[in-house]
Design a protein around this motif. Structure first.
Motif, PDB file in Angstrom:
ATOM      1  N   ARG A  46      17.980 -16.800  37.968  1.00 39.10           N
ATOM      2  CA  ARG A  46      19.059 -17.762  38.200  1.00 39.10           C
ATOM      3  C   ARG A  46      19.629 -17.757  39.657  1.00 39.10           C
ATOM      4  N   ARG A  47      20.337 -18.948  39.910  1.00 45.34           N
ATOM      5  CA  ARG A  47      20.730 -19.450  41.285  1.00 45.34           C
ATOM      6  C   ARG A  47      22.284 -18.439  41.512  1.00 45.34           C
TER       7      ARG A  47
ATOM      8  N   ASN B 276      24.971 -21.416  35.231  1.00 45.84           N
ATOM      9  CA  ASN B 276      24.787 -20.778  34.198  1.00 45.84           C
ATOM     10  C   ASN B 276      23.051 -20.849  33.627  1.00 45.84           C
ATOM     11  N   ARG B 277      22.463 -21.871  34.355  1.00 45.41           N
ATOM     12  CA  ARG B 277      21.035 -22.129  33.907  1.00 45.41           C
ATOM     13  C   ARG B 277      20.281 -20.757  34.366  1.00 45.41           C
ATOM     14  N   ILE B 278      19.091 -20.748  33.399  1.00 50.86           N
ATOM     15  CA  ILE B 278      18.276 -19.738  33.796  1.00 50.86           C
ATOM     16  C   ILE B 278      16.931 -20.664  34.032  1.00 50.86           C
ATOM     17  N   TYR B 279      16.068 -20.141  35.208  1.00 49.85           N
ATOM     18  CA  TYR B 279      14.738 -20.838  35.412  1.00 49.85           C
ATOM     19  C   TYR B 279      13.683 -19.806  35.092  1.00 49.85           C
ATOM     20  N   SER B 280      12.668 -20.272  34.669  1.00 50.18           N
ATOM     21  CA  SER B 280      11.350 -19.609  34.291  1.00 50.18           C
ATOM     22  C   SER B 280      10.742 -19.410  35.757  1.00 50.18           C
ATOM     23  N   THR B 281       9.878 -18.286  35.702  1.00 53.39           N
ATOM     24  CA  THR B 281       9.285 -17.820  36.974  1.00 53.39           C
ATOM     25  C   THR B 281       8.307 -18.964  37.227  1.00 53.39           C
TER      26      THR B 281
ATOM     27  N   GLN C 214      23.562 -24.031  49.147  1.00 48.49           N
ATOM     28  CA  GLN C 214      23.654 -22.654  49.579  1.00 48.49           C
ATOM     29  C   GLN C 214      23.217 -21.507  48.803  1.00 48.49           C
ATOM     30  N   CYS C 215      22.504 -21.938  47.696  1.00 48.31           N
ATOM     31  CA  CYS C 215      22.501 -20.950  46.650  1.00 48.31           C
ATOM     32  C   CYS C 215      21.216 -20.071  47.056  1.00 48.31           C
ATOM     33  N   GLU C 216      21.166 -18.713  46.537  1.00 46.89           N
ATOM     34  CA  GLU C 216      20.359 -17.784  46.751  1.00 46.89           C
ATOM     35  C   GLU C 216      19.592 -17.655  45.028  1.00 46.89           C
ATOM     36  N   VAL C 217      18.739 -16.809  44.879  1.00 50.62           N
ATOM     37  CA  VAL C 217      18.389 -16.637  43.609  1.00 50.62           C
ATOM     38  C   VAL C 217      17.930 -15.041  43.381  1.00 50.62           C
ATOM     39  N   LEU C 218      18.224 -14.537  42.027  1.00 54.00           N
ATOM     40  CA  LEU C 218      17.899 -13.370  41.726  1.00 54.00           C
ATOM     41  C   LEU C 218      17.105 -13.400  40.528  1.00 54.00           C
ATOM     42  N   PRO C 219      16.348 -12.275  40.343  1.00 59.22           N
ATOM     43  CA  PRO C 219      15.399 -12.282  39.158  1.00 59.22           C
ATOM     44  C   PRO C 219      16.012 -11.756  37.893  1.00 59.22           C
ATOM     45  N   ILE C 220      15.562 -12.053  36.766  1.00 60.35           N
ATOM     46  CA  ILE C 220      16.264 -11.723  35.747  1.00 60.35           C
ATOM     47  C   ILE C 220      14.828 -10.841  34.816  1.00 60.35           C
ATOM     48  N   THR C 221      15.388  -9.580  34.354  1.00 64.53           N
ATOM     49  CA  THR C 221      14.333  -8.944  33.482  1.00 64.53           C
ATOM     50  C   THR C 221      14.826  -8.792  32.188  1.00 64.53           C
TER      51      THR C 221
END
Length: 329
Positions: free
Chosen positions: A161-162, A182-187, A198-205
């Protein structure tokens, strides 16, 4: 104790330093220039492209270092098989950098035709230089992050997510990113960008979604500061996403005046559904080879019309093509 927020903020600050250093260098180059004819700008464009390409490699390396730290904190490792940072392609799809970095020249010429003084025309061109530099670096890091997380999917990375950075926006809180947070993006998916994002991203497990907590903290703080009326305006912001042949996925405010929700200008650049899927994801090796061959052909055409590219530029293009041909088997 260092938190995920600290790591994301640190990476964002270092990227900002890269952007600022590139823009300063480009401003010095463009400010001293006086001849904006085709012949007079050949070297200007060539030098700009070389500086941008060098900075994009450093920006990708910064993304690598950031994702390595984040993945380690989530109990994962930086994945194998990620290409070297200098073997990625210019991030604007269907465009060679020479074509893009000729745009400030056209801005200057148009301003002069409209009656602007040379000084005013140059200021407009410099504004375009800054916009291009910021967007190029952001698109390069977006693509790099998606490629890394796609490669980490076998380790249990299921998406990302951003992460909003309201404190880094020059114009205040961005309602577009607040809604999209609030959106989740696929790998492998290229998350939608907008100018100045200016967003960064963090992975989701399966076990962890660190960005959810960080965004919640920022959103709560923003809504407290905005008050009830401002918070309602922000939360009710309507967004529209589309895919362009140059930027990939794009984020825009919903345009109420059109049936599509896109402005007439954005409608012109939006790809049809059959192409949008391809342009909204990281390119696989076969597509990278196709893109590189197209870039090589277009660079040859550019050189026949506007002047030669640098030796290092052509050498890097050939080495990158050789790398991806090998990856494609």
């Amino acid at each position: 104790m260092t938190t995920m927020g600290d790591v994301a903020n640190g990476k964002s600050a270092r990227t900002r330093s890269l952007v600022d250093a590139l823009v300063r260098w480009l401003f010095n180059l463009w400010e001293s220039h006086t001849d904006f004819s085709d012949a007079g700008t050949a070297e200007l464009i060539r030098d700009s492209v070389d500086a941008v390409e060098e900075t994009l490699v450093r920006a990708r390396q910064e993304e690598d270092a950031y994702q390595e730290v984040v993945l380690r904190a989530l109990g994962r490792r930086f994945p194998d098989g990620v290409p070297p940072a200098d073997r990625e392609l210019y991030p604007r799809q269907n465009k060679i950098p020479e074509e893009v970095w000729a745009r400030p020249v056209f801005v200057y010429r148009k301003a002069r035709q409209e009656g602007a003084s040379p000084a005013e025309a140059k200021l407009r061109a410099l504004g375009r230089v800054r916009e291009l530099a910021e967007a190029d670096i952001k698109m390069a890091q977006r693509e790099r992050a998606s490629r890394i997380l796609q490669s980490a999917a076998p380790q249990g990375v299921i998406g990302y997510r951003r992460i909003i950075h309201p404190e880094r926006s020059k114009t205040g809180t961005c309602g577009l990113c607040l809604v999209a947070a609030n959106r989740i993006y696929s790998t492998g998916e290229l998350y939608p960008l907008h100018t100045g994002c200016q967003c960064e991203v963090l992975p989701i497990t399966e076990e962890h979604d660190p960005g959810l907590h960080l965004n919640r903290e920022d959103l709560d703080a923003i809504y407290r500061i905005a008050g009830s009326t401002g918070a309602s305006d922000l939360s009710n912001t309507r967004i529209k996403e589309y895919v362009s042949g140059e930027w990939g996925s794009v984020l825009r405010k919903h345009d109420r005046s059109t049936a599509s929700g896109l402005s007439p200008r954005d409608e012109k650049f939006a790809l049809p559904a059959e192409d949008a899927q391809r342009y909204s994801r990281v390119s696989d090796p076969e597509r990278m080879v196709r893109r590189l061959n197209k870039s090589r052909s277009e660079l040859g055409e550019w050189e026949s019309r506007r002047g030669s590219a640098s030796r290092s530029r052509k050498s890097n293009l050939e080495k990158t093509l050789e790398y991806w041909e090998k990856m494609a088997g």
